[in-house]
Write a protein that holds these residues in place. Structure first.
Motif, PDB file in Angstrom:
ATOM      1  N   GLU A  42       0.823  -1.208   0.000  1.00 56.55           N
ATOM      2  CA  GLU A  42       0.000   0.000   0.000  1.00 56.55           C
ATOM      3  C   GLU A  42       0.858   1.260   0.000  1.00 56.55           C
ATOM      4  O   GLU A  42       0.477   2.275  -0.589  1.00 56.55           O
ATOM      5  CB  GLU A  42      -0.926  -0.004   1.215  1.00 56.55           C
ATOM      6  N   THR A  49      -2.643   5.430  -1.624  1.00 56.67           N
ATOM      7  CA  THR A  49      -3.890   5.298  -0.873  1.00 56.67           C
ATOM      8  C   THR A  49      -3.818   6.165   0.383  1.00 56.67           C
ATOM      9  O   THR A  49      -2.784   6.242   1.045  1.00 56.67           O
ATOM     10  CB  THR A  49      -4.103   3.831  -0.455  1.00 56.67           C
ATOM     11  N   SER A  53      -6.614  -0.239   3.841  1.00 54.54           N
ATOM     12  CA  SER A  53      -7.840  -1.039   3.848  1.00 54.54           C
ATOM     13  C   SER A  53      -7.964  -1.858   5.130  1.00 54.54           C
ATOM     14  O   SER A  53      -9.070  -2.078   5.626  1.00 54.54           O
ATOM     15  CB  SER A  53      -7.848  -1.971   2.629  1.00 54.54           C
ATOM     16  N   ASP A  54      -6.831  -2.304   5.658  1.00 53.90           N
ATOM     17  CA  ASP A  54      -6.808  -3.051   6.914  1.00 53.90           C
ATOM     18  C   ASP A  54      -5.672  -2.505   7.772  1.00 53.90           C
ATOM     19  O   ASP A  54      -4.519  -2.941   7.636  1.00 53.90           O
ATOM     20  CB  ASP A  54      -6.608  -4.540   6.648  1.00 53.90           C
TER      21      ASP A  54
END
Length: 280
Positions: A42, A49, A53-54
């Protein structure tokens, strides 16, 4: 009505500019914390980003376990606190001497002290290293503390603050039989407390972030400061240079003590810079 509208518009523009500048200054720290929660993929993704996302909160524990950061932080805080205490005491005494004593060559001596402030710090490394080597103080906290025990900036800052203290207050204390030591810590310190706090905060941050000079003196891993520890964490085995989430996590809890310090001392810090240095 027009004057009030213009005043309101000017105020909005000023606060808007301050907010924008504050966001610009805060963004690198915010991005560092967010990056510490990302995976390696990421971080390298394009376009980048904004939020993972996690979130990988385990990155902080992993970074803490991979290197003795607790020891590094303790070493830095310990040496910085001792240095700050010494700097505050000797700067206060020297500043008091320059403002309260009358002796021949006082202004010349003060000019010479200020002149040394213009000397590049790196130019003092070789002679300082030789002196500490002769004293057997290499690879020791004592060597770091002694070599940073004087601050020209501190002398100048407190001298300027002491000059604002009313002479009548000092004369009244002398009439009552107070000695110089009592006057310094019972009159000058309370009246110029913001300047003392400002000096302590600036000196602490400077010593906590010091890297080049400690890297020349300290070689033992158990005595390394946090700046050396982070650099070693980055370079160890040539692998952590690719582990940016762990590096960002390490950088986050390394900076955290400084943020907490400024959070608690910001009132005095701002007051010491904006005011004349005398508490009314």
């Amino acid at each position: 009505m027009m004057l009030r509208l213009r005043a309101t518009s000017s105020l909005i523009a000023k606060y808007g500019l301050l907010i924008i500048l504050s966001l610009i200054m805060f963004f690198p720290f915010l991005w560092m914390v967010i990056s510490a929660l990302k995976t390696k993929d990421e971080i390298w993704s394009f376009p980048p980003t904004w939020w993972p996302s996690d979130p990988q909160f385990s990155n902080f524990l992993s970074a803490w376990d991979l290197a003795p950061f607790g020891q590094y932080i303790f070493n830095s805080v310990f040496t910085a606190v001792v240095i700050v205490l010494i700097i505050v005491v000797n700067s206060a005494m020297i500043a008091y001497a320059f403002t309260q004593f009358r002796f021949k060559g006082r202004n010349t001596l003060f000019a010479i002290i200020l002149g040394t402030y213009m000397l590049p710090v790196a130019a003092t490394y070789v002679p300082s290293y030789v002196v500490l080597a002769d004293l057997g103080l290499l690879d020791s906290f004592t060597g770091i503390i002694i070599s940073n025990a004087v601050s020209v900036f501190g002398i100048f800052l407190l001298r300027q603050a002491f000059l604002q203290v009313p002479r009548d207050v000092v004369d009244a204390a002398k009439v009552d039989g107070a000695n110089h030591w009592w006057i310094l810590w019972r009159i000058f310190l309370p009246l110029t407390k913001p300047s003392f706090v400002t000096l302590g905060l600036i000196s602490f941050v400077q010593m906590y972030n010091n890297y080049l000079w400690p890297s020349l003196l300290i070689k033992s891993e158990e005595k390394m400061l946090i700046t050396q520890g982070v650099q070693q964490f980055f370079m160890e085995e040539g692998g952590y240079g690719l582990q940016w989430p762990l590096i960002m996590a390490a950088s986050t809890f390394v900076i955290l003590p400084l943020l907490l310090l400024f959070l608690f001392a910001q009132k005095w810090f701002v007051s010491g810079i904006t005011d004349s240095g005398v508490k009314g």
